[in-house]
Motif scaffolding. Structure first.
Motif, mmCIF file in Angstrom:
data_model
loop_
_atom_site.group_PDB
_atom_site.id
_atom_site.type_symbol
_atom_site.label_atom_id
_atom_site.label_comp_id
_atom_site.label_asym_id
_atom_site.label_seq_id
_atom_site.Cartn_x
_atom_site.Cartn_y
_atom_site.Cartn_z
ATOM 1 N N GLY A 195 0.823 -1.202 0.000
ATOM 2 C CA GLY A 195 0.000 0.000 0.000
ATOM 3 C C GLY A 195 0.859 1.254 0.000
ATOM 4 N N GLY A 196 1.929 1.236 0.780
ATOM 5 C CA GLY A 196 2.866 2.355 0.778
ATOM 6 C C GLY A 196 3.532 2.529 -0.577
ATOM 7 N N LYS A 197 3.856 1.426 -1.222
ATOM 8 C CA LYS A 197 4.442 1.487 -2.567
ATOM 9 C C LYS A 197 3.467 2.133 -3.546
ATOM 10 C CE LYS A 197 6.662 -1.531 -5.979
ATOM 11 N NZ LYS A 197 7.075 -2.919 -6.263
ATOM 12 N N LEU A 198 2.189 1.786 -3.440
ATOM 13 C CA LEU A 198 1.185 2.388 -4.327
ATOM 14 C C LEU A 198 1.122 3.898 -4.147
ATOM 15 C CD1 LEU A 198 -1.647 -0.262 -3.956
ATOM 16 C CD2 LEU A 198 -0.486 0.359 -6.086
ATOM 17 N N ALA A 199 1.144 4.356 -2.902
ATOM 18 C CA ALA A 199 1.019 5.793 -2.642
ATOM 19 C C ALA A 199 2.319 6.544 -2.863
ATOM 20 C CB ALA A 199 0.526 6.016 -1.216
ATOM 21 N N TYR A 200 3.410 6.033 -2.303
ATOM 22 C CA TYR A 200 4.649 6.806 -2.283
ATOM 23 C C TYR A 200 5.564 6.577 -3.474
ATOM 24 C CZ TYR A 200 3.102 7.853 2.382
ATOM 25 O OH TYR A 200 2.358 8.269 3.448
ATOM 26 N N ARG A 201 5.478 5.421 -4.096
ATOM 27 C CA ARG A 201 6.295 5.194 -5.286
ATOM 28 C C ARG A 201 5.519 5.496 -6.560
ATOM 29 N NH1 ARG A 201 9.738 -0.073 -7.165
ATOM 30 N NH2 ARG A 201 10.531 0.876 -9.065
ATOM 31 N N TYR A 202 4.268 4.991 -6.619
ATOM 32 C CA TYR A 202 3.472 5.167 -7.825
ATOM 33 C C TYR A 202 2.537 6.369 -7.748
ATOM 34 C CZ TYR A 202 5.144 0.468 -8.947
ATOM 35 O OH TYR A 202 5.928 -0.626 -9.214
ATOM 36 N N GLY A 203 2.353 6.946 -6.576
ATOM 37 C CA GLY A 203 1.531 8.149 -6.438
ATOM 38 C C GLY A 203 0.048 7.940 -6.687
ATOM 39 N N VAL A 204 -0.453 6.714 -6.424
ATOM 40 C CA VAL A 204 -1.867 6.441 -6.635
ATOM 41 C C VAL A 204 -2.694 7.317 -5.708
ATOM 42 C CG1 VAL A 204 -3.670 4.683 -6.432
ATOM 43 C CG2 VAL A 204 -1.466 4.103 -7.456
ATOM 44 N N ARG A 205 -3.618 8.076 -6.291
ATOM 45 C CA ARG A 205 -4.546 8.975 -5.601
ATOM 46 C C ARG A 205 -3.841 10.104 -4.846
ATOM 47 N NH1 ARG A 205 -9.647 8.188 -4.173
ATOM 48 N NH2 ARG A 205 -9.443 10.430 -4.117
ATOM 49 N N VAL A 206 -2.565 10.328 -5.153
ATOM 50 C CA VAL A 206 -1.825 11.438 -4.562
ATOM 51 C C VAL A 206 -1.902 12.606 -5.539
ATOM 52 C CG1 VAL A 206 0.457 12.228 -3.811
ATOM 53 C CG2 VAL A 206 -0.272 9.877 -3.348
ATOM 54 N N ALA A 207 -2.106 13.809 -5.029
ATOM 55 C CA ALA A 207 -2.186 14.985 -5.888
ATOM 56 C C ALA A 207 -0.899 15.143 -6.684
ATOM 57 C CB ALA A 207 -2.444 16.235 -5.048
ATOM 58 N N ASP A 208 -1.015 15.659 -7.906
ATOM 59 C CA ASP A 208 0.175 15.834 -8.742
ATOM 60 C C ASP A 208 1.091 16.913 -8.150
ATOM 61 O OD1 ASP A 208 -0.757 18.412 -9.616
ATOM 62 O OD2 ASP A 208 -2.005 17.413 -11.103
ATOM 63 N N GLU A 209 2.326 16.977 -8.662
ATOM 64 C CA GLU A 209 3.321 17.880 -8.103
ATOM 65 C C GLU A 209 2.933 19.336 -8.198
ATOM 66 O OE1 GLU A 209 7.154 16.945 -9.690
ATOM 67 O OE2 GLU A 209 7.228 15.017 -8.656
ATOM 68 N N ALA A 210 2.240 19.725 -9.259
ATOM 69 C CA ALA A 210 1.810 21.126 -9.393
ATOM 70 C C ALA A 210 0.845 21.491 -8.255
ATOM 71 C CB ALA A 210 1.164 21.358 -10.749
#
Length: 174
Positions: free
Chosen positions: A151-166
């Motif tokens: 789950g951490g890999k999905l969020a922190y490596r792949y950025g799933v459902r994480v706001a884009d950098e902008a």
């Protein structure tokens, strides 16, 4: 692929899965994780306490709370999985994460039923948690660590459902 990546960050349903950049699934997983870790603490404490019955009973109900919380977290997580493009490493990781969590939840549900079915005569002296249910919980908790890593890999490596950098950059402007 850039369009797919941008869409993978958007919820299928903001009402059910959480708004953009603030998904419900990571908030909901705190319930089963906390309940199941606490149940293990109660299980272990029941092996050493002079009057362990209340610890064994508390552990059983913490497992039930964790199962109910896992069902709620799974519903939001399933919606998050729908947003990931099929055939991608993130999707495969999401499927493995989901599969492990289904096995873990089923194991805890079985453990709850097992504990309910045990008669007082089946319980070790003084009402402590029997070794079989304790080992099932320990194995399930070990699998939960692996699934949490995914789950951490999905969020922190792949950025799933994480706001884009902008969007994230707004939090760093003065």
């Amino acid at each position: 692929m850039t369009g797919e990546l941008h869409e993978a960050k958007r919820p299928v349903s903001a009402l059910l899965a959480g708004p953009y950049g603030h998904p419900f699934h990571p908030m909901l997983v705190a319930v089963p994780i906390g309940a199941w870790v606490a149940s293990m603490v109660f299980d272990l404490a029941s092996r050493f306490a002079p009057d362990p019955g209340f610890l064994a009973e508390g552990s059983t109900w913490l497992i039930a709370i964790g199962v109910l919380g896992a069902v709620a977290a799974a519903m939001a997580g399933f919606l998050d999985l729908f947003a990931i493009p099929a055939g991608t490493p993130a999707f495969r990781t999401g499927l493995l994460h989901m599969g492990l969590n289904l096995v873990i939840t089923a194991a805890y549900a079985a453990g709850f039923l097992w504990r309910q079915a045990l008669s007082p005569a089946d319980s070790p002296a003084g009402g402590q948690v029997a070794l079989g249910p304790l080992l099932l919980s320990a194995g399930s908790l070990a699998l939960l660590v692996v699934s949490g890593y995914l789950g951490g890999k999905l969020a922190y490596r792949y950025g799933v459902r994480v706001a884009d950098e902008a969007t994230q950059a707004g939090g760093f402007r003065r």
